[in-house]
Structures are given as C-alpha cells and as structure tokens.
Write an enzyme that holds these catalytic residues in place. Sequence first.
Site, short mmCIF file in Angstrom:
data_model
loop_
_atom_site.label_atom_id
_atom_site.label_comp_id
_atom_site.label_asym_id
_atom_site.label_seq_id
_atom_site.Cartn_x
_atom_site.Cartn_y
_atom_site.Cartn_z
N SER A 143 0.84 -1.20 0.00
CA SER A 143 0.00 0.00 0.00
C SER A 143 0.88 1.26 0.00
CB SER A 143 -0.98 -0.03 1.17
OG SER A 143 -2.12 0.74 0.87
N LYS A 195 -22.08 16.48 10.26
CA LYS A 195 -20.95 16.91 11.09
C LYS A 195 -20.40 15.78 11.93
CE LYS A 195 -18.12 19.97 12.69
NZ LYS A 195 -17.00 20.40 11.82
#
Length: 330
Positions: A143, A195
């Site tokens: 990765s 949020k």
Amino acid sequence: MSKKRIIAIVLAVVIVLGGIIMSSISAVVSSIFNESTTTDMDPFTEEVEKEGDSSKRIAHLTLNGEIAEGTGGGMFGGEGYNHTAFLKQLDKVKNDDSVKGMLLTVNTPGGGTYPSDEIYQKIKQIKKKGKKVYVHMGSMAASGGYYISAPADKIYAGPQSMTGSIGVIMSSIDYSGLQKNLGIKQNVIKSGKHKDILSSSREMTGEEKEILQSVLDDSFDRFVNIVKDGRHMSESKVRKLADGRIYSAQQAKSNGLIDEIGYEDRTLKAMKKDMNAKDAEVFEYSEDGGWFSSVYSAKSNISQFTNELKDVKSIFKNDSKAEPMYLYEG
C-alpha cells in the site's frame, strides 16, 4: 460511589496531570532545542557502510514501520518510524551534491495518505536533481510502501517479499449496540447533518457511506496515477491490479509492479552499475550524534508521549479518528 467510577475518575486525573507535566517538559526542551546555538546544528551523522569514491556517494535510507506523521516510537512503543527525521534525511540527500544516488530499503505495511504523499514528493524532488533512486523491498512494502516506491528508477524485492495492496481504506468502530446495552446515550448538537459522520455512537447512513466513498475514490485515483506514471503502465492495467490484494514478489514481477527479484546486495550492485560508479561510497544517516541528537531525541519522545496521552483521552471521550489510509491490514 462505585469502584468503576472511582477508577475512571483516577484515570482521568492521571491523564490530565500527565498532559500538563509533559506539555511543560516539552516547552522547556523546545526552548533549548530552538536556541540560536543549535539552529545550525545537524541531528544526523554519517556512517560509512562501504568505503569508496566520496565524490560519487550513495545514501542508504531505511523506512521501517507504519508510515505516520510525527516522530514515532515513544515511551510506550519503543523505537519506531520517525516521519519527521525521515523527511529531513530525504532533504539531505536532495541537497548534498556529493550524493549521486539513493538506495531506499522499504519494510512497511503503508500508513497515512498524507505522510505517504510527503515522502513521494521528496523522492520526486531527488530524482529531479538527476540522482538515481533504487528501492529494495524487505519482507513487506505494501500500500503506502508501494506508493512511495513507484517513482523509483528500479524496484527490487526479495524472493519472500510481499507488495501491492494498492488501494485506500478507512474504518471506524460502531459502539452503539454496546452503549445501548449499558444504557449510555450521547447528546450531539451539530451545525449540519453530516458533522458527526463518523460518530461511533450510531450507525452510519447510506448517504454518509457514499460521501466517504467519494473521498476515498479521490485518494485512490491519485494512487492509480502515481503507479501509472512510475511504472509506465496503462491506467486500465493499474486499475485491474489495484483491487487491494497483496502480491508475492514473483507475482509482482510478472505484473510489472517490480523490476527484479533479489536481495539488497544485488540491488546495490545493479545501482552502482547503472550509475557507472562501481566504487561508490555507500553511507547511512545516524542520529547518534552526541548532545544535540540527545536533545532532538528527547523532544521527539516527549512529543510522541503527548500524542499517546491524547490517544488515551480520545478513547475515554469516544472520539473517532478514522482517516483514509494507504495501509495493508492483513
């Protein structure tokens, strides 16, 4: 008052006091560290690995551990990857005219998207200076480890190395079931409905998953383009390979993700030949540089310990710290 509540209060007090003490020590050390008498000093010394021509030198850097911002290691975790120091080493390679090439040994499952990209940018800058960059993959360069390896002139991997895992991941823990069983409720006041998109106190909605997927897709597209440019592949081929899977060294070579299979000595030999510098000096950077390095290390450890205190407090506060990662989670 129950024993559990007493323990929780004691732990909270310890954390707060610990944070205050460590912040105070950090401030003192930072003051010493930033004094004019030390600003021009170098925390690194050079250790020669192989004697040779000092006008054609090869810097041998090693990245070992998960790629994360900050100083790594710390008082809880011992020695670890130090991102701040590693970036400084890359800058030294770039700015030292006697260094004609860099051998980068990579042994990491990857890590954060941001610090991985910082390393990638530094390596690109080194190459723009006309310096050769060879990568040797250790037991794992997955990765983010592959992300930073992709721009190298040549990539070598050991016969038992694992690489690939091209992709992005983000995860968070949903404690809502546990909280319900314990009779715990969280009151949230927010300015917008998303949020608290990664709140661990409730299930994520389908719309929120789509929002986060779009964020990951942007990071993934960047990863694909970096592999495409670095390995001179078509985008379609990269996307076919980039399903997140891990590859053996043999599979990686047959798919064009690496150039050769071999150990570090073979990588170095090939690099010297490519540079037309068979007698090049090979050296590495060390932080064992006396008083200044001790202060530098102390500041790093204090910074790491402060971060670890914040992590502990986040657990008590039930904060979510999920973020996109170029990380192999095997």
